[in-house]
Motif scaffolding. Sequence first.
Motif, PDB file in Angstrom:
ATOM      1  N   THR A   1      89.452  83.568  55.034  1.00 26.82           N
ATOM      2  CA  THR A   1      89.258  83.293  56.450  1.00 26.82           C
ATOM      3  C   THR A   1      89.636  81.844  56.737  1.00 26.82           C
ATOM      4  N   GLN A   2      89.735  81.511  58.000  1.00 29.55           N
ATOM      5  CA  GLN A   2      90.079  80.151  58.379  1.00 29.55           C
ATOM      6  C   GLN A   2      88.894  79.445  59.024  1.00 29.55           C
ATOM      7  N   ASP A   3      88.785  78.177  58.736  1.00 34.49           N
ATOM      8  CA  ASP A   3      87.783  77.329  59.357  1.00 34.49           C
ATOM      9  C   ASP A   3      88.471  76.019  59.712  1.00 34.49           C
ATOM     10  N   SER A   4      87.772  75.147  60.406  1.00 32.80           N
ATOM     11  CA  SER A   4      88.388  73.888  60.798  1.00 32.80           C
ATOM     12  C   SER A   4      87.350  72.782  60.802  1.00 32.80           C
ATOM     13  N   TYR A   5      87.807  71.548  60.763  1.00 33.84           N
ATOM     14  CA  TYR A   5      86.933  70.396  60.914  1.00 33.84           C
ATOM     15  C   TYR A   5      87.605  69.394  61.841  1.00 33.84           C
ATOM     16  N   LYS A   6      86.821  68.535  62.407  1.00 33.53           N
ATOM     17  CA  LYS A   6      87.337  67.458  63.246  1.00 33.53           C
ATOM     18  C   LYS A   6      86.417  66.260  63.072  1.00 33.53           C
ATOM     19  N   THR A   7      86.911  65.226  62.415  1.00 28.38           N
ATOM     20  CA  THR A   7      86.079  64.048  62.171  1.00 28.38           C
ATOM     21  C   THR A   7      85.935  63.222  63.449  1.00 28.38           C
ATOM     22  N   ARG A   8      84.870  62.484  63.504  1.00 27.96           N
ATOM     23  CA  ARG A   8      84.612  61.589  64.624  1.00 27.96           C
ATOM     24  C   ARG A   8      84.264  60.209  64.085  1.00 27.96           C
ATOM     25  N   GLU A   9      84.548  59.194  64.885  1.00 22.09           N
ATOM     26  CA  GLU A   9      84.255  57.826  64.457  1.00 22.09           C
ATOM     27  C   GLU A   9      82.884  57.410  64.983  1.00 22.09           C
ATOM     28  N   TYR A  10      82.043  56.980  64.068  1.00 26.30           N
ATOM     29  CA  TYR A  10      80.721  56.453  64.398  1.00 26.30           C
ATOM     30  C   TYR A  10      80.657  55.013  63.907  1.00 26.30           C
ATOM     31  N   GLY A  11      79.969  54.169  64.625  1.00 23.76           N
ATOM     32  CA  GLY A  11      79.862  52.794  64.172  1.00 23.76           C
ATOM     33  C   GLY A  11      78.943  51.976  65.062  1.00 23.76           C
ATOM     34  N   LEU A  12      78.761  50.738  64.674  1.00 27.02           N
ATOM     35  CA  LEU A  12      77.896  49.822  65.403  1.00 27.02           C
ATOM     36  C   LEU A  12      78.430  48.411  65.219  1.00 27.02           C
ATOM     37  N   LYS A  13      78.306  47.604  66.282  1.00 24.14           N
ATOM     38  CA  LYS A  13      78.836  46.247  66.263  1.00 24.14           C
ATOM     39  C   LYS A  13      77.700  45.230  66.318  1.00 24.14           C
ATOM     40  N   GLY A  14      77.879  44.123  65.626  1.00 26.82           N
ATOM     41  CA  GLY A  14      76.949  43.008  65.677  1.00 26.82           C
ATOM     42  C   GLY A  14      77.713  41.703  65.861  1.00 26.82           C
ATOM     43  N   VAL A  15      77.032  40.690  66.332  1.00 27.75           N
ATOM     44  CA  VAL A  15      77.683  39.421  66.660  1.00 27.75           C
ATOM     45  C   VAL A  15      76.904  38.269  66.025  1.00 27.75           C
ATOM     46  N   ILE A  16      77.627  37.277  65.504  1.00 26.18           N
ATOM     47  CA  ILE A  16      77.036  36.029  65.016  1.00 26.18           C
ATOM     48  C   ILE A  16      77.578  34.885  65.864  1.00 26.18           C
ATOM     49  N   ASP A  17      76.685  34.042  66.312  1.00 24.01           N
ATOM     50  CA  ASP A  17      77.073  32.859  67.077  1.00 24.01           C
ATOM     51  C   ASP A  17      77.447  31.748  66.101  1.00 24.01           C
ATOM     52  N   ASN A  18      78.719  31.446  66.011  1.00 22.83           N
ATOM     53  CA  ASN A  18      79.180  30.456  65.039  1.00 22.83           C
ATOM     54  C   ASN A  18      78.592  29.076  65.282  1.00 22.83           C
ATOM     55  N   ALA A  19      78.272  28.763  66.525  1.00 20.84           N
ATOM     56  CA  ALA A  19      77.748  27.436  66.837  1.00 20.84           C
ATOM     57  C   ALA A  19      76.385  27.195  66.210  1.00 20.84           C
ATOM     58  N   THR A  20      75.642  28.239  65.939  1.00 15.05           N
ATOM     59  CA  THR A  20      74.319  28.093  65.326  1.00 15.05           C
ATOM     60  C   THR A  20      74.347  28.395  63.835  1.00 15.05           C
ATOM     61  N   GLU A  21      75.497  28.753  63.298  1.00 14.78           N
ATOM     62  CA  GLU A  21      75.604  29.094  61.881  1.00 14.78           C
ATOM     63  C   GLU A  21      76.730  28.288  61.239  1.00 14.78           C
ATOM     64  N   LEU A  22      76.678  26.956  61.402  1.00 12.07           N
ATOM     65  CA  LEU A  22      77.778  26.121  60.947  1.00 12.07           C
ATOM     66  C   LEU A  22      77.774  25.929  59.434  1.00 12.07           C
ATOM     67  N   ASN A  23      76.616  25.953  58.817  1.00  7.68           N
ATOM     68  CA  ASN A  23      76.539  25.786  57.372  1.00  7.68           C
ATOM     69  C   ASN A  23      77.195  26.975  56.680  1.00  7.68           C
ATOM     70  N   ALA A  24      78.106  26.702  55.776  1.00 13.89           N
ATOM     71  CA  ALA A  24      78.893  27.776  55.161  1.00 13.89           C
ATOM     72  C   ALA A  24      78.016  28.771  54.409  1.00 13.89           C
ATOM     73  N   ASP A  25      77.061  28.238  53.593  1.00  9.38           N
ATOM     74  CA  ASP A  25      76.199  29.145  52.833  1.00  9.38           C
ATOM     75  C   ASP A  25      75.361  30.003  53.767  1.00  9.38           C
ATOM     76  N   ARG A  26      74.798  29.378  54.792  1.00 12.27           N
ATOM     77  CA  ARG A  26      73.973  30.137  55.723  1.00 12.27           C
ATOM     78  C   ARG A  26      74.805  31.182  56.464  1.00 12.27           C
ATOM     79  N   HIS A  27      76.026  30.799  56.823  1.00 13.91           N
ATOM     80  CA  HIS A  27      76.873  31.720  57.563  1.00 13.91           C
ATOM     81  C   HIS A  27      77.124  32.987  56.742  1.00 13.91           C
ATOM     82  N   PHE A  28      77.392  32.811  55.432  1.00  6.97           N
ATOM     83  CA  PHE A  28      77.635  34.001  54.611  1.00  6.97           C
ATOM     84  C   PHE A  28      76.390  34.873  54.530  1.00  6.97           C
ATOM     85  N   ARG A  29      75.217  34.228  54.432  1.00  5.74           N
ATOM     86  CA  ARG A  29      73.985  35.018  54.396  1.00  5.74           C
ATOM     87  C   ARG A  29      73.832  35.807  55.695  1.00  5.74           C
TER      88      ARG A  29
END
Length: 319
Positions: free
Chosen positions: A78-106
Amino acid sequence: MSSYSAQPVRADLNVAAMSVGTDETDVFLADDMFPIFSSAHASAVFERYGVEVDTQLPAGSGERATGADFDETKYAKTQDSYKTREYGLKGVIDNATELNADRHFREEVKTVTRLRRIVRTLRDRRAANLTINNSVYANGTSMGTNVGAVWSGAGTPIGDIIDACNAVRAACAYWPNTLRMSHEAFFELSMNTETAARLNTTVDNGAFVELPRLSALLNIPKILIDNVPYNLSPDGVAPAIGRVWDKTKVFLSYTRTDDTLEDVQFGRTVAYDEGLGGGVGQSVSWGDHPRMQEYAHFMNVEEKILVAECGYALHNVLS
């Protein structure tokens, strides 16, 4: 509007995010309930054959007479089908408050880890809705039923699970190889008199039955104890922690992890990477704003039940 290409895919953040959070709040079940099937296409039609093909016998005895050909079996797909969908979530870091390189990576790792956890929780919710809330596995159907009595006290958890296993085997010819239950249900099963009677109780087994012993007793290789929490409250409101998987329900299934969708099996997650490495989860970063760096964790998938008869739900194991 921001866009991304293959360039900002962050392998370093993926590795960091996946290595962080080994506590049980990051234990997700969708990978086991719906094993990954990697696909080169976002959607496609595929062929599938039923249990009758696996279990049919030839018209004759199977013995080849001298000078004759072998008996022959024929089958249709028999035949069947699939259709994938994109799921995701976005986040933001304010570079002005995370200037220290080590902290920024954390901050990068923490942001992507949080995004990954939420996206995977959403995937677990989709898997839970398919297996527990779907009307296919409702109370009283051929693939779902109430237990005779709740598992605390007079219930018979081992007998209930074996009955469900036999129901799966009668429907699809295969004994289940995956069992999902809650911590609460596992505790009641461990304390139940029926369980104690079937195990050697002359030694101290601790508060819970060891999973290898329970696996051997039920002949189910993979037993999953779930604890996937999520916040029921909207943003800015005090949290109300709920759970993705219903603690009063137990689900059994016959699953496969090979590279085919044709064979008889419960379900799979079809994952398509779209040339970006998306699949079941990838992290990207980009920034069009002088102060802000944006991150996203996304996946391109479809969780799909292939043969409903390969699954069985036990309802109301707890009061």
